[in-house]
Structures are given as C-alpha cells and as structure tokens.
Design a protein around this motif. Sequence first.
Motif, PDB file in Angstrom:
ATOM      1  N   THR A  75       0.821  -1.208   0.000  1.00 31.48           N
ATOM      2  CA  THR A  75       0.000   0.000   0.000  1.00 31.48           C
ATOM      3  C   THR A  75       0.858   1.262   0.000  1.00 31.48           C
ATOM      4  O   THR A  75       0.563   2.236  -0.713  1.00 31.48           O
ATOM      5  CB  THR A  75      -0.919   0.007   1.237  1.00 31.48           C
ATOM      6  OG1 THR A  75      -1.767  -1.134   1.197  1.00 31.48           O
ATOM      7  CG2 THR A  75      -1.763   1.272   1.277  1.00 31.48           C
ATOM      8  N   LEU A  76       1.932   1.261   0.793  1.00 35.99           N
ATOM      9  CA  LEU A  76       2.796   2.435   0.887  1.00 35.99           C
ATOM     10  C   LEU A  76       3.955   2.382  -0.096  1.00 35.99           C
ATOM     11  O   LEU A  76       4.829   3.254  -0.054  1.00 35.99           O
ATOM     12  CB  LEU A  76       3.333   2.571   2.317  1.00 35.99           C
ATOM     13  CG  LEU A  76       2.271   2.867   3.383  1.00 35.99           C
ATOM     14  CD1 LEU A  76       2.884   2.871   4.769  1.00 35.99           C
ATOM     15  CD2 LEU A  76       1.597   4.199   3.113  1.00 35.99           C
ATOM     16  N   GLY A  77       3.953   1.371  -0.976  1.00 35.39           N
ATOM     17  CA  GLY A  77       5.021   1.258  -1.965  1.00 35.39           C
ATOM     18  C   GLY A  77       5.188   2.481  -2.836  1.00 35.39           C
ATOM     19  O   GLY A  77       6.315   2.949  -3.041  1.00 35.39           O
ATOM     20  N   PRO A  78       4.092   3.047  -3.396  1.00 33.42           N
ATOM     21  CA  PRO A  78       4.261   4.245  -4.236  1.00 33.42           C
ATOM     22  C   PRO A  78       4.887   5.423  -3.491  1.00 33.42           C
ATOM     23  O   PRO A  78       5.689   6.169  -4.057  1.00 33.42           O
ATOM     24  CB  PRO A  78       2.819   4.557  -4.674  1.00 33.42           C
ATOM     25  CG  PRO A  78       2.110   3.237  -4.605  1.00 33.42           C
ATOM     26  CD  PRO A  78       2.721   2.527  -3.439  1.00 33.42           C
ATOM     27  N   GLY A  94      12.542   7.129  -3.062  1.00 38.34           N
ATOM     28  CA  GLY A  94      13.697   6.280  -3.297  1.00 38.34           C
ATOM     29  C   GLY A  94      14.007   5.356  -2.134  1.00 38.34           C
ATOM     30  O   GLY A  94      15.153   4.946  -1.943  1.00 38.34           O
ATOM     31  N   ILE A  95      13.004   5.021  -1.340  1.00 39.45           N
ATOM     32  CA  ILE A  95      13.189   4.180  -0.150  1.00 39.45           C
ATOM     33  C   ILE A  95      12.686   2.772  -0.448  1.00 39.45           C
ATOM     34  O   ILE A  95      11.637   2.589  -1.079  1.00 39.45           O
ATOM     35  CB  ILE A  95      12.440   4.773   1.057  1.00 39.45           C
ATOM     36  CG1 ILE A  95      13.020   6.133   1.424  1.00 39.45           C
ATOM     37  CG2 ILE A  95      12.511   3.836   2.263  1.00 39.45           C
ATOM     38  CD1 ILE A  95      12.270   6.848   2.534  1.00 39.45           C
ATOM     39  N   THR A  96      13.410   1.779   0.007  1.00 39.80           N
ATOM     40  CA  THR A  96      13.038   0.376  -0.157  1.00 39.80           C
ATOM     41  C   THR A  96      12.410  -0.153   1.126  1.00 39.80           C
ATOM     42  O   THR A  96      12.963   0.043   2.211  1.00 39.80           O
ATOM     43  CB  THR A  96      14.270  -0.477  -0.510  1.00 39.80           C
ATOM     44  OG1 THR A  96      14.839  -0.006  -1.732  1.00 39.80           O
ATOM     45  CG2 THR A  96      13.878  -1.946  -0.679  1.00 39.80           C
ATOM     46  N   ALA A 138       7.954   5.674   9.692  1.00 45.50           N
ATOM     47  CA  ALA A 138       9.331   5.413   9.272  1.00 45.50           C
ATOM     48  C   ALA A 138       9.660   6.125   7.962  1.00 45.50           C
ATOM     49  O   ALA A 138      10.753   6.687   7.809  1.00 45.50           O
ATOM     50  CB  ALA A 138       9.549   3.901   9.128  1.00 45.50           C
ATOM     51  N   LEU A 139       8.712   6.137   7.008  1.00 44.56           N
ATOM     52  CA  LEU A 139       8.969   6.789   5.718  1.00 44.56           C
ATOM     53  C   LEU A 139       9.120   8.297   5.871  1.00 44.56           C
ATOM     54  O   LEU A 139       9.883   8.927   5.130  1.00 44.56           O
ATOM     55  CB  LEU A 139       7.832   6.482   4.739  1.00 44.56           C
ATOM     56  CG  LEU A 139       7.739   5.031   4.245  1.00 44.56           C
ATOM     57  CD1 LEU A 139       6.500   4.839   3.386  1.00 44.56           C
ATOM     58  CD2 LEU A 139       8.994   4.648   3.460  1.00 44.56           C
ATOM     59  N   VAL A 190      13.819   0.661   4.730  1.00 45.81           N
ATOM     60  CA  VAL A 190      12.972   0.466   5.904  1.00 45.81           C
ATOM     61  C   VAL A 190      12.700  -1.024   6.019  1.00 45.81           C
ATOM     62  O   VAL A 190      12.224  -1.652   5.064  1.00 45.81           O
ATOM     63  CB  VAL A 190      11.653   1.254   5.792  1.00 45.81           C
ATOM     64  CG1 VAL A 190      10.712   0.859   6.924  1.00 45.81           C
ATOM     65  CG2 VAL A 190      11.922   2.752   5.823  1.00 45.81           C
ATOM     66  N   LEU A 191      12.998  -1.597   7.171  1.00 44.48           N
ATOM     67  CA  LEU A 191      12.880  -3.038   7.363  1.00 44.48           C
ATOM     68  C   LEU A 191      11.747  -3.349   8.340  1.00 44.48           C
ATOM     69  O   LEU A 191      11.703  -2.811   9.451  1.00 44.48           O
ATOM     70  CB  LEU A 191      14.188  -3.620   7.903  1.00 44.48           C
ATOM     71  CG  LEU A 191      14.162  -5.104   8.272  1.00 44.48           C
ATOM     72  CD1 LEU A 191      13.884  -5.971   7.037  1.00 44.48           C
ATOM     73  CD2 LEU A 191      15.473  -5.519   8.936  1.00 44.48           C
ATOM     74  N   VAL A 192      10.838  -4.236   7.910  1.00 42.93           N
ATOM     75  CA  VAL A 192       9.803  -4.778   8.784  1.00 42.93           C
ATOM     76  C   VAL A 192      10.192  -6.220   9.075  1.00 42.93           C
ATOM     77  O   VAL A 192      10.166  -7.065   8.177  1.00 42.93           O
ATOM     78  CB  VAL A 192       8.413  -4.719   8.126  1.00 42.93           C
ATOM     79  CG1 VAL A 192       7.346  -5.204   9.114  1.00 42.93           C
ATOM     80  CG2 VAL A 192       8.090  -3.312   7.651  1.00 42.93           C
ATOM     81  N   SER A 193      10.552  -6.503  10.318  1.00 43.42           N
ATOM     82  CA  SER A 193      10.990  -7.851  10.683  1.00 43.42           C
ATOM     83  C   SER A 193      10.009  -8.450  11.677  1.00 43.42           C
ATOM     84  O   SER A 193       9.529  -7.769  12.581  1.00 43.42           O
ATOM     85  CB  SER A 193      12.398  -7.823  11.284  1.00 43.42           C
ATOM     86  OG  SER A 193      12.441  -6.988  12.421  1.00 43.42           O
TER      87      SER A 193
END
Length: 347
Positions: free
Chosen positions: A199-202, A208-210, A239-240, A249-252
């Motif tokens: 959802t927050l990919g765009p 320029g954040i992964t 986080a963005l 940005v890592l979701v673990s």
Amino acid sequence: RLRSVRHSLALAPLLAIAVAAGTVLTSAGFMFLSSHDLRVFIAALGLGVGLAIVLSRALSERLETDLASLAATAKRVAAGDRSVRTGIDRPDEIGTVARSVDAMIVHLSDGEDARTRLLASLSHDLRTPLSAMQVAIEALQDGVAEDPDRYLASIGKDIRVMSGLVDDLFLLARLEAQSIEFEAMPVDLAELADDAAETLGPVAARLGITIDVEAAGITRIAGAPGELGRAIRNLLDNALRHAPRHTRVLVSLTNGGQFVTLRVADQGPGFSPGIRGSAFDAFATGDPARTGRQNGTGLGLAIVKSIVEAHNGTLWIGDGPGGSVAFRLPSAQHAASACEGRRSVPR
C-alpha cells in the motif's frame, strides 16, 4: 448518627465503661461486696474513665485535623487547584485514603496538561490547511487565480488532510474509550505487513526508499486484521517520514514462542531521549532528532498504541541504530496455515 467524629470517639469508650460499671455494680449487690472493695472499684473506674477521655480526645483531635485536611484538599481540587496536596502521612486507613487522593490529583493534573497540549496541537494542525483554503478561495472569488484548477486541487488536498485528521481523532477516541469491539480471528502478521508495504510502496518509491519485509517462524496470531493492518501502516508511514532518501525500511517479524514480535526500523536519526516517554501520546511531534520531511498529525503512533493494547500486546521504542518501533502480541501457534520462512519484499 453524631455529626462529630470527636464526639463519637469520646462517647464510645464512655458507653463501654458505663455498661461494664453497671454490670459490676449489679453483680456486687448480689455478691455482698464490702464497702472497701466497692470504693476500690469506684476509684479504678474513675481512673479508667479519665484515661478513656484523655486518649479519645488525643485520637479524635488528630483524626479530626486530618479529615479536615482531606475535606479542604477536595474543595480546592474541585475549585481547579491541582497543586494542593493533603500533607497527611500516617500508616492507617486515613493515610491510605490521603495517598490515594494525592495520586488522584497528580493524575488529574497530568490529564489536564495532556488535554491542553492536544487542543493546542489540534488547533495548530487545523489552522494551516484552513488558512491555505481561505487564501485559495479568496483568490478564486476575486478572479486573480491564474490556474483555477490548481487552486481547486490544493483545496481538495487540504480537505483530505482535515478529513484524515478528524477520522484519526474519532478512531483514537473510540479506541481509548474501548467502544470498538474487535472480532478476533486467525491473522498472519507477515501477510498484513506485506499488504502494508504494498500500500505504501508508491510513497516509498517517490522517496527512493526500499521497504523490506522479513519473517522468521510462525507469525500467526488471533486479532482483528483491519485494525492490525492499520497499526502496521502507521508504523511504516512514520518510518517513511523520517527515513533519509535512498535508504531501507525493514519490517521484521519473529516468533518467541508465546509472542510474535513485529519491528519497523528505518535508517533515520532515531528517537531522542526527550521524546521517548511521550512518543506514543496524541500529537507528539516535533522531535528535534527526527527531522523528517513533514510532521504529520502526531496521531499515528497513538493509534498504534491503542490498537496494540486492545489486543493485549505491548509497544516500545527500540534502541536503534536508526528509528525502531516494535510491538509484541500473543501468538497463536495452533492456528492453521502458519506462515514460515524468510521473505523479502522490496518496494
């Protein structure tokens, strides 16, 4: 039924002594006590009465003073004074009541401070879009807007900002009032994290954040998927806003047996020590260490906290490096379709 504690404390022992004296005197008449024995008894009785009066007066004066202090404190609190304290220090029940009253005053004072900050922040967050809308509308009315469509688009954006703020406030109020009933069902947190990242990919792509999602072990719990998805999206959005451009940005997600832990970490400056204690409060923005591109409404983490606590979980700020927020929820390892392994979902 007496109106004075002092009178009650004085009357009670005197009545007890009177009953005891009457009983002994009646018994003495039947047992033919000598006059000498009767005089000794009367002398002892007089000494007991005097001692009872002295002790009851001493006890009642201290008790009356402390009760008057409690009453005066309650009146001052009712009048709006939150700096007053009872000043009572005693180990009995009166002391327990006094300590409870002092704790209540502190709680009321903290609540008033939080309410004041909330209203001030709300006024500030609403003033900006309202001012922008007023300027745009006046330009359109005066016919000086060179590009009316652009002005209308700006007005629509400001309306959406205010609508989102109102929706967040309404949701937070319902969460804190516990007026929302969650329908618990088997939920895979890893799948919810994937959906939130998509959802927050765009938004991430424009910066320029992964966004990477990594899950190890069983990440299934029992909860409300809609609300938990909202919590994860809020953490990602936070986080963005603070992650530097062209970073990760890592979701673990990990399973510790009884609990499933989800952590969202960015490579930004992290949380300063001064904001850690209030980061999950409503409208908690302006951390000098987290100088992001925009402040947001300050309700995102407060909503996350309410949702997590409604699911019997805990939420905390990690030590970094970078910004790190995590929550832990009771696991449901017995649920079917458990999600195992490791995944990476670049956005």
